[in-house]
Design a protein around this motif. Structure first.
Motif, PDB file in Angstrom:
ATOM      1  N   GLN A 196      -5.922   8.834   5.912  1.00  0.00           N
ATOM      2  CA  GLN A 196      -5.027   8.610   4.770  1.00  0.00           C
ATOM      3  C   GLN A 196      -5.053   9.819   3.844  1.00  0.00           C
ATOM      4  O   GLN A 196      -6.008  10.591   3.827  1.00  0.00           O
ATOM      5  CB  GLN A 196      -5.442   7.357   3.996  1.00  0.00           C
ATOM      6  CG  GLN A 196      -5.269   6.060   4.769  1.00  0.00           C
ATOM      7  CD  GLN A 196      -5.734   4.860   3.967  1.00  0.00           C
ATOM      8  OE1 GLN A 196      -6.236   4.976   2.852  1.00  0.00           O
ATOM      9  NE2 GLN A 196      -5.573   3.678   4.554  1.00  0.00           N
ATOM     10  N   CYS A 235       0.485   6.286  -0.742  1.00  0.00           N
ATOM     11  CA  CYS A 235      -0.454   7.438  -0.697  1.00  0.00           C
ATOM     12  C   CYS A 235      -0.090   8.840  -1.248  1.00  0.00           C
ATOM     13  O   CYS A 235       1.010   9.097  -1.490  1.00  0.00           O
ATOM     14  CB  CYS A 235      -0.902   7.542   0.720  1.00  0.00           C
ATOM     15  SG  CYS A 235      -1.377   9.127   1.293  1.00  0.00           S
ATOM     16  N   CYS A 236      -0.768   9.873  -1.371  1.00  0.00           N
ATOM     17  CA  CYS A 236      -1.333  11.261  -1.434  1.00  0.00           C
ATOM     18  C   CYS A 236      -1.464  12.067  -2.725  1.00  0.00           C
ATOM     19  O   CYS A 236      -1.449  11.505  -3.750  1.00  0.00           O
ATOM     20  CB  CYS A 236      -0.748  12.153  -0.388  1.00  0.00           C
ATOM     21  SG  CYS A 236      -1.545  13.747  -0.393  1.00  0.00           S
ATOM     22  N   CYS A 288      -7.801  14.245   0.254  1.00  0.00           N
ATOM     23  CA  CYS A 288      -7.239  13.579   1.425  1.00  0.00           C
ATOM     24  C   CYS A 288      -8.304  13.421   2.513  1.00  0.00           C
ATOM     25  O   CYS A 288      -9.313  14.124   2.527  1.00  0.00           O
ATOM     26  CB  CYS A 288      -6.055  14.371   1.964  1.00  0.00           C
ATOM     27  SG  CYS A 288      -4.643  14.437   0.842  1.00  0.00           S
ATOM     28  N   SER A 344       3.594   5.242   0.569  1.00  0.00           N
ATOM     29  CA  SER A 344       2.323   5.880   0.928  1.00  0.00           C
ATOM     30  C   SER A 344       1.197   4.854   1.027  1.00  0.00           C
ATOM     31  O   SER A 344       1.169   3.878   0.294  1.00  0.00           O
ATOM     32  CB  SER A 344       1.956   6.941  -0.103  1.00  0.00           C
ATOM     33  OG  SER A 344       2.924   7.965  -0.120  1.00  0.00           O
ATOM     34  N   CYS A 354       6.818   8.070   1.225  1.00  0.00           N
ATOM     35  CA  CYS A 354       6.077   8.456   2.416  1.00  0.00           C
ATOM     36  C   CYS A 354       7.077   8.847   3.507  1.00  0.00           C
ATOM     37  O   CYS A 354       7.799   7.995   4.037  1.00  0.00           O
ATOM     38  CB  CYS A 354       5.197   7.293   2.889  1.00  0.00           C
ATOM     39  SG  CYS A 354       4.063   7.746   4.218  1.00  0.00           S
ATOM     40  N   ALA A 413      -0.637   4.344  -5.838  1.00  0.00           N
ATOM     41  CA  ALA A 413      -0.190   5.163  -4.710  1.00  0.00           C
ATOM     42  C   ALA A 413       1.074   4.596  -4.074  1.00  0.00           C
ATOM     43  O   ALA A 413       1.813   5.320  -3.404  1.00  0.00           O
ATOM     44  CB  ALA A 413      -1.302   5.269  -3.667  1.00  0.00           C
ATOM     45  N   ARG A 450      -4.800   1.981  -5.141  1.00  0.00           N
ATOM     46  CA  ARG A 450      -3.918   1.481  -4.073  1.00  0.00           C
ATOM     47  C   ARG A 450      -2.546   1.138  -4.629  1.00  0.00           C
ATOM     48  O   ARG A 450      -1.516   1.514  -4.064  1.00  0.00           O
ATOM     49  CB  ARG A 450      -4.543   0.247  -3.435  1.00  0.00           C
ATOM     50  CG  ARG A 450      -3.744  -0.326  -2.259  1.00  0.00           C
ATOM     51  CD  ARG A 450      -4.217  -1.709  -1.886  1.00  0.00           C
ATOM     52  NE  ARG A 450      -3.901  -2.670  -2.925  1.00  0.00           N
ATOM     53  CZ  ARG A 450      -2.688  -3.218  -3.099  1.00  0.00           C
ATOM     54  NH1 ARG A 450      -1.695  -2.858  -2.322  1.00  0.00           N
ATOM     55  NH2 ARG A 450      -2.484  -4.091  -4.065  1.00  0.00           N
ATOM     56  N   ALA A 478      -9.681   8.124  -0.213  1.00  0.00           N
ATOM     57  CA  ALA A 478      -8.840   7.571   0.850  1.00  0.00           C
ATOM     58  C   ALA A 478      -9.659   7.273   2.095  1.00  0.00           C
ATOM     59  O   ALA A 478     -10.618   7.983   2.401  1.00  0.00           O
ATOM     60  CB  ALA A 478      -7.715   8.552   1.200  1.00  0.00           C
ATOM     61  N   ALA A 499      -4.366  11.317  -0.299  1.00  0.00           N
ATOM     62  CA  ALA A 499      -4.743  10.894  -1.652  1.00  0.00           C
ATOM     63  C   ALA A 499      -3.651  11.275  -2.635  1.00  0.00           C
ATOM     64  O   ALA A 499      -3.235  12.416  -2.692  1.00  0.00           O
ATOM     65  CB  ALA A 499      -6.067  11.540  -2.055  1.00  0.00           C
ATOM     66  N   ASP A 512       0.831  -1.207   0.000  1.00  0.00           N
ATOM     67  CA  ASP A 512       0.000   0.000   0.000  1.00  0.00           C
ATOM     68  C   ASP A 512       0.870   1.263   0.000  1.00  0.00           C
ATOM     69  O   ASP A 512       1.975   1.234   0.412  1.00  0.00           O
ATOM     70  CB  ASP A 512      -0.869   0.047   1.263  1.00  0.00           C
ATOM     71  CG  ASP A 512      -1.913  -1.012   1.251  1.00  0.00           C
ATOM     72  OD1 ASP A 512      -2.637  -1.082   0.269  1.00  0.00           O
ATOM     73  OD2 ASP A 512      -2.001  -1.754   2.223  1.00  0.00           O
ATOM     74  N   GLN A 525      -2.824   4.309   0.781  1.00  0.00           N
ATOM     75  CA  GLN A 525      -4.087   4.875   0.311  1.00  0.00           C
ATOM     76  C   GLN A 525      -5.012   3.760  -0.166  1.00  0.00           C
ATOM     77  O   GLN A 525      -4.664   2.989  -1.056  1.00  0.00           O
ATOM     78  CB  GLN A 525      -3.869   5.857  -0.848  1.00  0.00           C
ATOM     79  CG  GLN A 525      -5.184   6.463  -1.368  1.00  0.00           C
ATOM     80  CD  GLN A 525      -4.988   7.339  -2.588  1.00  0.00           C
ATOM     81  OE1 GLN A 525      -3.862   7.629  -2.984  1.00  0.00           O
ATOM     82  NE2 GLN A 525      -6.082   7.759  -3.195  1.00  0.00           N
TER      83      GLN A 525
END
Length: 477
Positions: free
Chosen positions: A401, A11-12, A349, A466, A456, A451, A448, A397, A403, A9, A468
């Motif tokens: 979390q 993210c953002c 987010c 990250s 991160c 991201a 997912r 998200a 996005a 996983d 997400q």
């Protein structure tokens, strides 16, 4: 035989504060027009487990979202009869692959199935390798090679192989050549074949023509941090709207009902403008309401909703305490209007306000595709003219979390919602049944995965990557 789908996983959202306006819109004009299809045809000779030569004929259709579908026909060495196998694939362009890597691979995903939809045994799975290159500013995969494996551990080059690309065509010698190729892998009653070679558009009923679709776009296009990303998101959905409303000579019929579009962005990006736009929506019981938001999102520590608040401030550094609306509250307000289809999507987010934005990588496209393909009216009706009421609430998200996105794709969640919608409505291959749940589940998984390409450093992370996972509910009654 099962090939795992890669499970990590990340993210953002995204940044870049400057781009020449002219260059930006030229780039977007290219990107939003190249959503047609290119087919790949391979003929490869391999050695079976008992060292006998076997020729695989492969029809491969790859898409913007990094997925692909293949059909492989061959003559069974044991019986001498022709066989047809169906297979799904995904790309391997993950964060453990360097930005300087020259190739990307389409790898088998899940089981291979024969014509009766039973898992195929003793089948040599193909892996397709594309060379990365740039075309009109886009990352493109071209010059494919194919390898084979029984176990996903050891891969073998074929004894020999040939490779061709086919664009969608129905006219002239090129159309006849494409049609002859497709006949080798599909029968005339299948949706894919009908969609591409039976060009008679269906007539809409009087009831369908009376229906209306209301679009409301809300986007923080002037934000100094994420404004370019939200502009890309906005263009994606406006491009989709243009493709279904019959507004261009290249799209002469399409859905056949009236579409009303409103937008809250730029200098008009305020809480008051959003509330006024929602209040103006007056759908009937047969109609569709589609509300889309791209911008900053956040939550308070004591919020009980799993969904975020949208931050309706022009500058990301300002406090949104007096200028925000909970996404779930928007959904409940619109749901009371009684439309047949109610959709509220938010690409933002779902973490403390002011968290540092992050930028992920882009996956390559596979060759340049033609501009338009015929609409799959069966799927379009299933999504936008359903027999039962449908209500959807979705955000990019989960709680706490961020996005992810970038200036090539826009917000990842938006990009994959958009591509899954296009796949359902314009691409017959592998999409015999249209479903909002399938669209959202696919977009969730692809978001997912994409991201995971974002670093991160602080905040919600999975190791150094990250985290997400989009969140959604689909209700029918």
């Amino acid at each position: 035989m099962n090939f795992p789908f890669f499970s990590k996983d990340r993210c953002c959202f995204i940044l870049k504060t400057t781009i020449c306006s002219i260059a930006f819109y030229l780039l977007m004009a290219f990107c939003t027009s190249a959503y047609g299809q290119v087919f790949f045809y391979f003929e490869a000779k391999v050695l079976t487990a008992d060292k006998k030569p076997l020729t695989y004929n492969i029809f491969l259709n790859s898409k913007w979202d990094g997925s692909a579908a293949a059909r492989i026909n061959f003559k069974d060495p044991a019986t001498g009869k022709s066989r047809l196998v169906k297979l799904s694939l995904v790309d391997n362009d993950f964060p453990d692959a360097s930005d300087t890597d020259k190739v990307v691979n389409l790898l088998p995903f899940g089981d291979a199935y024969d014509e009766s939809d039973k898992p195929e045994k003793n089948f040599m799975f193909p892996r397709f390798q594309f060379t990365k290159t740039k075309s009109y500013g886009n990352l493109v995969g071209a010059a494919a090679k194919v390898y084979f494996s029984y176990n996903n551990k050891q891969w073998y080059a074929p004894i020999s192989s040939t490779y061709q690309e086919f664009e969608y065509r129905t006219d002239g010698p090129a159309g006849l050549k494409t049609q002859a190729l497709v006949k080798r892998f599909f029968n005339k009653n299948e949706a894919f074949y009908q969609g591409y070679f039976n060009m008679n558009n269906p007539k809409f009923t009087a009831d369908e023509k009376r229906r209306k679709m209301f679009f409301l776009f809300i986007a923080a296009t002037d934000d100094p941090k994420i404004g370019i990303t939200t502009q890309i998101d906005l263009i994606h959905f406006q491009d989709f709207l243009l493709s279904v409303d019959g507004g261009t000579p290249l799209n002469p019929d399409r859905l056949g009902f009236t579409i009303s579009s409103d937008e809250v962005s730029g200098k008009n990006f305020t809480k008051k403008a959003v509330n006024n736009a929602i209040d103006k929506l007056k759908p009937g019981p047969r109609d569709i309401v589609f509300i889309y938001y791209s911008g900053h999102g956040f939550r308070y520590s004591d919020d009980t909703s799993k969904y975020p608040r949208i931050a309706l401030v022009a500058n990301g550094s300002q406090s949104p305490d007096n200028d925000n609306i909970a996404v779930e509250d928007i959904y409940k307000r619109v749901l009371k209007k009684g439309a047949r289809v109610t959709i509220v999507l938010a690409d933002c987010c779902n973490e403390n306000y002011g968290s540092s934005p992050r930028e992920g990588k882009s996956q390559p496209q596979y060759a340049n595709a033609p501009a338009y393909t015929p609409m799959n009216y069966t799927n379009a009706r299933a999504l936008f003219l359903p027999s039962k009421s449908v209500a959807i609430l979705a955000c990019a998200a989960e709680k706490d979390q961020l996005a992810a996105g970038n200036v090539q794709l826009g917000g990842f969640f938006t990009h994959f919602i958009y591509t899954e919608l296009r796949n359902s409505i314009y691409d017959r291959y592998g999409y015999a049944e249209a479903s909002w749940t399938r669209i959202l589940n696919n977009a969730k998984e692809y978001t997912r995965r994409q991201a995971l390409t974002a670093d991160c450093k602080g905040g919600p992370c999975d190791g150094d990557r990250s985290l997400q996972r989009p969140l959604f509910i689909v209700t029918t009654k």
